[in-house]
Write a protein that holds these residues in place. Structure first.
Motif, PDB file in Angstrom:
ATOM      1  N   TRP A   1     -22.123  -7.217 -72.920  1.00  0.00           N
ATOM      2  CA  TRP A   1     -20.812  -7.701 -73.385  1.00  0.00           C
ATOM      3  C   TRP A   1     -20.596  -7.344 -74.854  1.00  0.00           C
ATOM      4  CZ3 TRP A   1     -16.445 -10.489 -71.850  1.00  0.00           C
ATOM      5  CH2 TRP A   1     -15.758 -11.206 -72.838  1.00  0.00           C
ATOM      6  N   ARG A   2     -21.612  -7.589 -75.680  1.00  0.00           N
ATOM      7  CA  ARG A   2     -21.487  -7.306 -77.111  1.00  0.00           C
ATOM      8  C   ARG A   2     -21.296  -5.823 -77.375  1.00  0.00           C
ATOM      9  NH1 ARG A   2     -26.212 -10.801 -77.355  1.00  0.00           N
ATOM     10  NH2 ARG A   2     -25.633 -12.913 -78.027  1.00  0.00           N
ATOM     11  N   ALA A   3     -21.877  -4.985 -76.502  1.00  0.00           N
ATOM     12  CA  ALA A   3     -21.786  -3.540 -76.699  1.00  0.00           C
ATOM     13  C   ALA A   3     -20.402  -2.999 -76.381  1.00  0.00           C
ATOM     14  CB  ALA A   3     -22.833  -2.839 -75.831  1.00  0.00           C
ATOM     15  N   GLU A   4     -19.611  -3.776 -75.691  1.00  0.00           N
ATOM     16  CA  GLU A   4     -18.262  -3.349 -75.324  1.00  0.00           C
ATOM     17  C   GLU A   4     -17.259  -3.972 -76.289  1.00  0.00           C
ATOM     18  OE1 GLU A   4     -15.192  -3.787 -71.544  1.00  0.00           O
ATOM     19  OE2 GLU A   4     -17.344  -3.683 -71.164  1.00  0.00           O
ATOM     20  N   GLY A   5     -16.059  -3.440 -76.321  1.00  0.00           N
ATOM     21  CA  GLY A   5     -15.010  -4.018 -77.148  1.00  0.00           C
ATOM     22  C   GLY A   5     -13.655  -3.700 -76.558  1.00  0.00           C
ATOM     23  N   VAL A   6     -12.642  -4.271 -77.148  1.00  0.00           N
ATOM     24  CA  VAL A   6     -11.268  -3.905 -76.806  1.00  0.00           C
ATOM     25  C   VAL A   6     -10.762  -3.042 -77.956  1.00  0.00           C
ATOM     26  CG1 VAL A   6     -10.857  -5.955 -75.399  1.00  0.00           C
ATOM     27  CG2 VAL A   6     -10.387  -6.039 -77.846  1.00  0.00           C
ATOM     28  N   PRO A   7      -9.706  -2.288 -77.746  1.00  0.00           N
ATOM     29  CA  PRO A   7      -9.251  -1.359 -78.799  1.00  0.00           C
ATOM     30  C   PRO A   7      -9.109  -2.032 -80.166  1.00  0.00           C
ATOM     31  CG  PRO A   7      -8.062  -0.967 -76.766  1.00  0.00           C
ATOM     32  CD  PRO A   7      -8.902  -2.183 -76.532  1.00  0.00           C
ATOM     33  N   GLY A   8      -9.895  -1.550 -81.129  1.00  0.00           N
ATOM     34  CA  GLY A   8      -9.764  -2.010 -82.500  1.00  0.00           C
ATOM     35  C   GLY A   8     -10.565  -3.233 -82.869  1.00  0.00           C
ATOM     36  N   ARG A   9     -11.304  -3.826 -81.953  1.00  0.00           N
ATOM     37  CA  ARG A   9     -12.049  -5.046 -82.302  1.00  0.00           C
ATOM     38  C   ARG A   9     -13.154  -5.294 -81.284  1.00  0.00           C
ATOM     39  NH1 ARG A   9      -8.065  -9.749 -80.036  1.00  0.00           N
ATOM     40  NH2 ARG A   9      -6.960  -8.415 -78.563  1.00  0.00           N
ATOM     41  N   PRO A  10     -14.201  -6.016 -81.699  1.00  0.00           N
ATOM     42  CA  PRO A  10     -15.276  -6.358 -80.769  1.00  0.00           C
ATOM     43  C   PRO A  10     -14.891  -7.554 -79.908  1.00  0.00           C
ATOM     44  CG  PRO A  10     -15.742  -7.262 -82.926  1.00  0.00           C
ATOM     45  CD  PRO A  10     -14.474  -6.464 -83.069  1.00  0.00           C
ATOM     46  N   LEU A  11     -15.661  -7.757 -78.859  1.00  0.00           N
ATOM     47  CA  LEU A  11     -15.515  -8.964 -78.059  1.00  0.00           C
ATOM     48  C   LEU A  11     -16.185 -10.129 -78.793  1.00  0.00           C
ATOM     49  CD1 LEU A  11     -16.366  -7.506 -74.531  1.00  0.00           C
ATOM     50  CD2 LEU A  11     -14.101  -8.008 -75.447  1.00  0.00           C
ATOM     51  N   PRO A  12     -15.707 -11.363 -78.613  1.00  0.00           N
ATOM     52  CA  PRO A  12     -16.326 -12.511 -79.297  1.00  0.00           C
ATOM     53  C   PRO A  12     -17.769 -12.704 -78.841  1.00  0.00           C
ATOM     54  CG  PRO A  12     -14.718 -13.245 -77.662  1.00  0.00           C
ATOM     55  CD  PRO A  12     -14.559 -11.765 -77.780  1.00  0.00           C
ATOM     56  N   ASP A  13     -18.634 -12.967 -79.774  1.00  0.00           N
ATOM     57  CA  ASP A  13     -20.060 -13.134 -79.482  1.00  0.00           C
ATOM     58  C   ASP A  13     -20.271 -14.453 -78.749  1.00  0.00           C
ATOM     59  OD1 ASP A  13     -22.828 -13.480 -79.469  1.00  0.00           O
ATOM     60  OD2 ASP A  13     -23.066 -12.595 -81.465  1.00  0.00           O
ATOM     61  N   PRO A  14     -20.812 -14.436 -77.523  1.00  0.00           N
ATOM     62  CA  PRO A  14     -21.020 -15.685 -76.773  1.00  0.00           C
ATOM     63  C   PRO A  14     -21.927 -16.671 -77.489  1.00  0.00           C
ATOM     64  CG  PRO A  14     -21.280 -13.776 -75.338  1.00  0.00           C
ATOM     65  CD  PRO A  14     -21.209 -13.256 -76.746  1.00  0.00           C
ATOM     66  N   ALA A  15     -22.801 -16.185 -78.366  1.00  0.00           N
ATOM     67  CA  ALA A  15     -23.759 -17.070 -79.036  1.00  0.00           C
ATOM     68  C   ALA A  15     -23.184 -17.743 -80.259  1.00  0.00           C
ATOM     69  CB  ALA A  15     -25.002 -16.274 -79.426  1.00  0.00           C
ATOM     70  N   THR A  16     -22.171 -17.161 -80.879  1.00  0.00           N
ATOM     71  CA  THR A  16     -21.713 -17.685 -82.169  1.00  0.00           C
ATOM     72  C   THR A  16     -20.229 -18.032 -82.222  1.00  0.00           C
ATOM     73  OG1 THR A  16     -21.318 -15.433 -83.018  1.00  0.00           O
ATOM     74  CG2 THR A  16     -23.518 -16.394 -83.376  1.00  0.00           C
ATOM     75  N   ALA A  17     -19.422 -17.475 -81.352  1.00  0.00           N
ATOM     76  CA  ALA A  17     -17.975 -17.703 -81.425  1.00  0.00           C
ATOM     77  C   ALA A  17     -17.633 -19.134 -81.040  1.00  0.00           C
ATOM     78  CB  ALA A  17     -17.233 -16.726 -80.517  1.00  0.00           C
ATOM     79  N   ASP A  18     -16.756 -19.745 -81.803  1.00  0.00           N
ATOM     80  CA  ASP A  18     -16.275 -21.088 -81.513  1.00  0.00           C
ATOM     81  C   ASP A  18     -15.394 -21.052 -80.269  1.00  0.00           C
ATOM     82  OD1 ASP A  18     -13.901 -23.184 -81.947  1.00  0.00           O
ATOM     83  OD2 ASP A  18     -15.666 -23.920 -83.018  1.00  0.00           O
ATOM     84  N   PRO A  19     -15.448 -22.088 -79.393  1.00  0.00           N
ATOM     85  CA  PRO A  19     -14.580 -22.092 -78.207  1.00  0.00           C
ATOM     86  C   PRO A  19     -13.104 -21.889 -78.531  1.00  0.00           C
ATOM     87  CG  PRO A  19     -16.259 -23.767 -77.970  1.00  0.00           C
ATOM     88  CD  PRO A  19     -16.399 -23.220 -79.360  1.00  0.00           C
TER      89      PRO A  19
END
Length: 356
Positions: free
Chosen positions: A43-61
């Motif tokens: 999941w972390r290795a993928e992204g959407v155009p122009g930005r990464p995906l939120p990190d499941p370990a650190t991103a706030d809900p």
């Protein structure tokens, strides 16, 4: 010295009898499952155009909820199909999307122990097959219901046993269904087996290590419910689950914290929980948990009885409940009081000491 010896004896007894819901067999040490869900590296290795995906370990809900609001429904589903184990456990992600993702993850795992969870109509809000397995199932319409409750179980519960037919009111699924029925189906209830519980009777049940690991997961889960548009929940915490709720009290999003059959909440009184939630406690006269000494010494035991007057919780009547797993049984005074609390009322429940 005499007082010290009495304390040591009491703690030894607590170690022997505290915590379980399913029996008296000695339990081995459990390793808590924590951290980001399976598949997070991809999941972390993928992204959407122009930005990464939120990190499941650190991103706030709340950050996760905001991220998904920027995506089209098609892109949301694409992510769920590419990363079902992550999206299915991502607190703050859209509820219906998590149901879909978890059904995909369960079927893809081909584990016969869990395939029943992917049956049509089941609403699996979280699923993690690591260790003994963790799962959360929703009964009712989570985002439309005006009131939401979360059932937090005690020992001997995992993804394989959370909905067992034997002793149903000692399982989170059975408790959740009974509670929702008692409210006239006017609520949504989550059976949350989202932490590694103690097994049998042993040191795990008499210490707070697994509860501490579970408390962080429970706090994040409740924050994710609210971020995804659900009502702030009431927590119903059974047995060792009340230790989890006590440690999580200052961080959870909750209107009420209700404990039953509790060995203690790792606090001396309600004020020590540092919560604005209403705190309730129930203990029936026949519950064997009364034989557990309410002490805490050198990390063993869980402290004062939450149902005792000195603790200051609002008292829930439980005269007609039977045993350690009878609080949610139909027709009991405890279930009637629980239903009133779940609906935001106080009918049938009294107060003892301070209330918040």
């Amino acid at each position: 010295m005499r007082r010290y010896k009495r304390t040591v004896v009491a703690v030894a007894l607590a170690t022997t009898v505290a915590g379980g819901t399913a029996g008296w067999a000695s339990g081995g040490a459990q390793r808590a499952v924590t951290g980001a869900p399976p598949g997070s590296a991809a999941w972390r290795a993928e992204g959407v155009p122009g930005r990464p995906l939120p990190d499941p370990a650190t991103a706030d809900p709340r950050e996760i909820a905001a991220f998904f609001r920027t995506l089209t429904p098609g892109r949301q589903r694409e992510l769920a199909h590419r990363h079902p184990s992550v999206v299915g456990n991502l607190d703050g992600a859209p509820v219906a999307l998590r149901y879909e993702a978890n059904a995909l993850a369960i079927r893809a795992g081909h584990d016969p122990r869990y395939l029943r969870l992917a049956a049509p109509g089941r609403q699996i809000l979280a699923f993690d097959p690591r260790g003994r397995g963790q799962v959360a199932e929703v009964y009712g319409d989570l985002t439309a219901a005006p009131r939401v409750s979360v059932v937090v179980p005690g020992s001997d519960i995992d993804a394989g046993s959370f909905d067992r037919a034997k002793d149903p009111y000692g399982t989170p699924a059975g408790m959740a269904v009974s509670l929702r029925t008692a409210t006239g189906d006017r609520t949504a209830v989550v059976a949350w087996t989202g932490y590694t519980t103690p097994v049998g009777i042993g040191l795990d049940a008499a210490t707070g290590d697994l509860a501490e690991a579970g408390a962080g997961r429970l706090a994040r889960f409740t924050q994710g419910l609210v971020a995804a548009g659900a009502a702030e929940p009431a927590l119903f915490c059974h047995s060792y689950g009340s230790v989890v709720c006590g440690l999580a009290a200052s961080e959870v999003n909750a209107t009420d914290i209700v404990v039953c059959g509790s060995p203690g909440m790792r606090a001396d009184r309600v004020a020590d929980l540092r919560t604005d939630a209403r705190v309730w406690a129930a203990k029936d006269p026949s519950d064997w948990i009364s034989k557990v000494p309410n002490v805490e010494f050198a990390g063993l035991g869980h402290g004062p009885d939450p149902a005792g007057a000195a603790f200051g919780a609002r008292r829930v009547p439980a005269a007609t409940a039977h045993g350690h797993t009878g609080y949610f049984a139909p027709g009991t005074d405890s279930l009637r009081a629980f239903a009133a609390i779940a609906l935001g009322e106080s009918a049938g429940a009294g107060t003892t000491g301070e209330s918040r």
